[in-house]
Design a protein around this motif. Sequence first.
Motif, mmCIF file in Angstrom:
data_model
loop_
_atom_site.group_PDB
_atom_site.id
_atom_site.type_symbol
_atom_site.label_atom_id
_atom_site.label_comp_id
_atom_site.label_asym_id
_atom_site.label_seq_id
_atom_site.Cartn_x
_atom_site.Cartn_y
_atom_site.Cartn_z
ATOM 1 N N ASP A 136 -18.175 -0.137 -2.630
ATOM 2 C CA ASP A 136 -17.540 -1.341 -2.075
ATOM 3 C C ASP A 136 -17.569 -2.445 -3.131
ATOM 4 O O ASP A 136 -18.153 -3.524 -2.939
ATOM 5 C CB ASP A 136 -18.221 -1.802 -0.797
ATOM 6 N N SER A 172 -8.026 -7.134 3.874
ATOM 7 C CA SER A 172 -8.783 -5.887 3.963
ATOM 8 C C SER A 172 -10.272 -6.207 4.067
ATOM 9 O O SER A 172 -10.729 -7.226 3.541
ATOM 10 C CB SER A 172 -8.512 -5.042 2.714
ATOM 11 N N LEU A 174 -12.780 -4.769 2.571
ATOM 12 C CA LEU A 174 -13.569 -4.421 1.396
ATOM 13 C C LEU A 174 -13.890 -5.680 0.581
ATOM 14 O O LEU A 174 -13.095 -6.626 0.531
ATOM 15 C CB LEU A 174 -12.841 -3.390 0.550
ATOM 16 N N GLU A 203 -9.234 -3.795 9.633
ATOM 17 C CA GLU A 203 -9.752 -2.516 9.140
ATOM 18 C C GLU A 203 -8.686 -1.682 8.434
ATOM 19 O O GLU A 203 -8.928 -1.080 7.382
ATOM 20 C CB GLU A 203 -10.323 -1.719 10.313
ATOM 21 N N ARG A 206 -7.342 -1.576 4.485
ATOM 22 C CA ARG A 206 -8.217 -1.156 3.399
ATOM 23 C C ARG A 206 -7.503 -0.186 2.462
ATOM 24 O O ARG A 206 -6.401 0.283 2.730
ATOM 25 C CB ARG A 206 -9.476 -0.510 3.969
ATOM 26 N N GLU A 207 -8.168 0.097 1.350
ATOM 27 C CA GLU A 207 -7.603 0.975 0.337
ATOM 28 C C GLU A 207 -7.459 2.401 0.854
ATOM 29 O O GLU A 207 -8.063 2.778 1.867
ATOM 30 C CB GLU A 207 -8.502 0.949 -0.909
ATOM 31 N N ASP A 215 -14.453 2.945 -1.760
ATOM 32 C CA ASP A 215 -13.676 2.879 -0.520
ATOM 33 C C ASP A 215 -14.556 2.816 0.724
ATOM 34 O O ASP A 215 -14.050 2.822 1.844
ATOM 35 C CB ASP A 215 -12.744 4.096 -0.420
ATOM 36 N N ARG A 217 -16.765 0.733 3.033
ATOM 37 C CA ARG A 217 -17.000 -0.683 3.290
ATOM 38 C C ARG A 217 -18.422 -0.956 3.765
ATOM 39 O O ARG A 217 -19.101 -0.089 4.319
ATOM 40 C CB ARG A 217 -16.000 -1.238 4.300
ATOM 41 N N ASP A 240 -18.896 1.602 8.932
ATOM 42 C CA ASP A 240 -17.645 2.253 8.556
ATOM 43 C C ASP A 240 -17.484 3.579 9.296
ATOM 44 O O ASP A 240 -18.304 4.480 9.153
ATOM 45 C CB ASP A 240 -17.649 2.481 7.042
ATOM 46 N N SER A 281 -4.724 -6.975 -0.148
ATOM 47 C CA SER A 281 -5.105 -5.582 0.036
ATOM 48 C C SER A 281 -5.315 -4.899 -1.313
ATOM 49 O O SER A 281 -5.839 -5.501 -2.236
ATOM 50 C CB SER A 281 -4.034 -4.873 0.883
#
Length: 362
Positions: A136, A172, A174, A203, A206-207, A215, A217, A240, A281
């Motif tokens: 993260d 995002s 993260l 949520e 995110r990536e 990736d 969190r 997560d 993002s």
Amino acid sequence: MKVSALTPALLGLVASVQAASSIEYSTVSGYFLQDETATDPSTFDYTAVNFGLINRTYPADQKLKHNGKDLTQWERFYNQVQELNKKAGKDVEYKVLFLGRHGEGYHNAAESFYGTPAWNCYWAELDGNSTATWSDAALTPNGVNQALIAHDFWQKEIKEQRIHTPDNYYVSPLTRTLQTANYTFTGLQLPHGSAPFKPVIKELLRESISIHTCDHRHSKTYIKDLFPSWRIEDGFAENDQLWNGVTEETSAAQDIRSTTVLGEIFFSSSGKDDTFVSVTSHSGEIGSILDVVGHRTFSLNTGAVIPVLVKAEKVETNARAVVTSATWTVNPHCTVPPVTSVSACVCPSSAAPVTTPLVTGF
């Protein structure tokens, strides 16, 4: 986390994200350089070209005093989008999505250091090395500077272009995106009457969810402690529920996720009046959003921002024809530093690839 610890319920959550089945999206081209095939993403500098807004007239100019000659390009464009929404039926909505990629994170720097093949098959599965942590990942000093460049450019556009600032801000969960949004928008001298910077943490922005620890969190509590005044969307889990270090979503699965989150942004309670939307993002998620809205592929450098005009239309859909899930994949990786070449990763003969996490994470 061991593979045996993944319950069927969790695997189902990982493999399936419900789609917004009744909305179709399309990019309205002709307004931004980034929409045009002649524009090279690798050399595109949003700060040098007014966010890419093309210098042109609009049909809506005719309704303005002196055809809008006393207004800036961004003021006339905002008026044009407002007119598109006024003329659209109740099932059609236009929004401008300001898609911002986070600044450079420690995971970006580590990938550059180790090389992409070695990064993907070993180092990315660790929490970090002796000098940096990338689980993260936070922003590097260079990443902070990139976010501050975005901050200064927004302020310049507010002063010189009198740009309409975002009506809504989404981020995002993260760390690198939270920090980027904070550095970009906190402290801006917003125009009178503008929506304040009070982002919603979502949520699904995110990536791309891979087995990489960048990736994975942090907890909801951690995020709330970082930015206590920011809103975390309803239903956001404490820990997560998507990253497991074993399976990763495919492009098809991510596009379903992106369709879902777009459905939460369009046709919201704010309605057509909130036409400018900021989304902070990641490269993979922004690429997926662009794919869902029919935009051409356009890779963003760390810290870059592009606006895209999107049309959303509610349509009658046969529920049976809607794809709401896609299979995730298992990605084998090395247990020790690999032997690498320029284009591939090879695990040492004494260390067979595995499909179990190398770290436990948070």
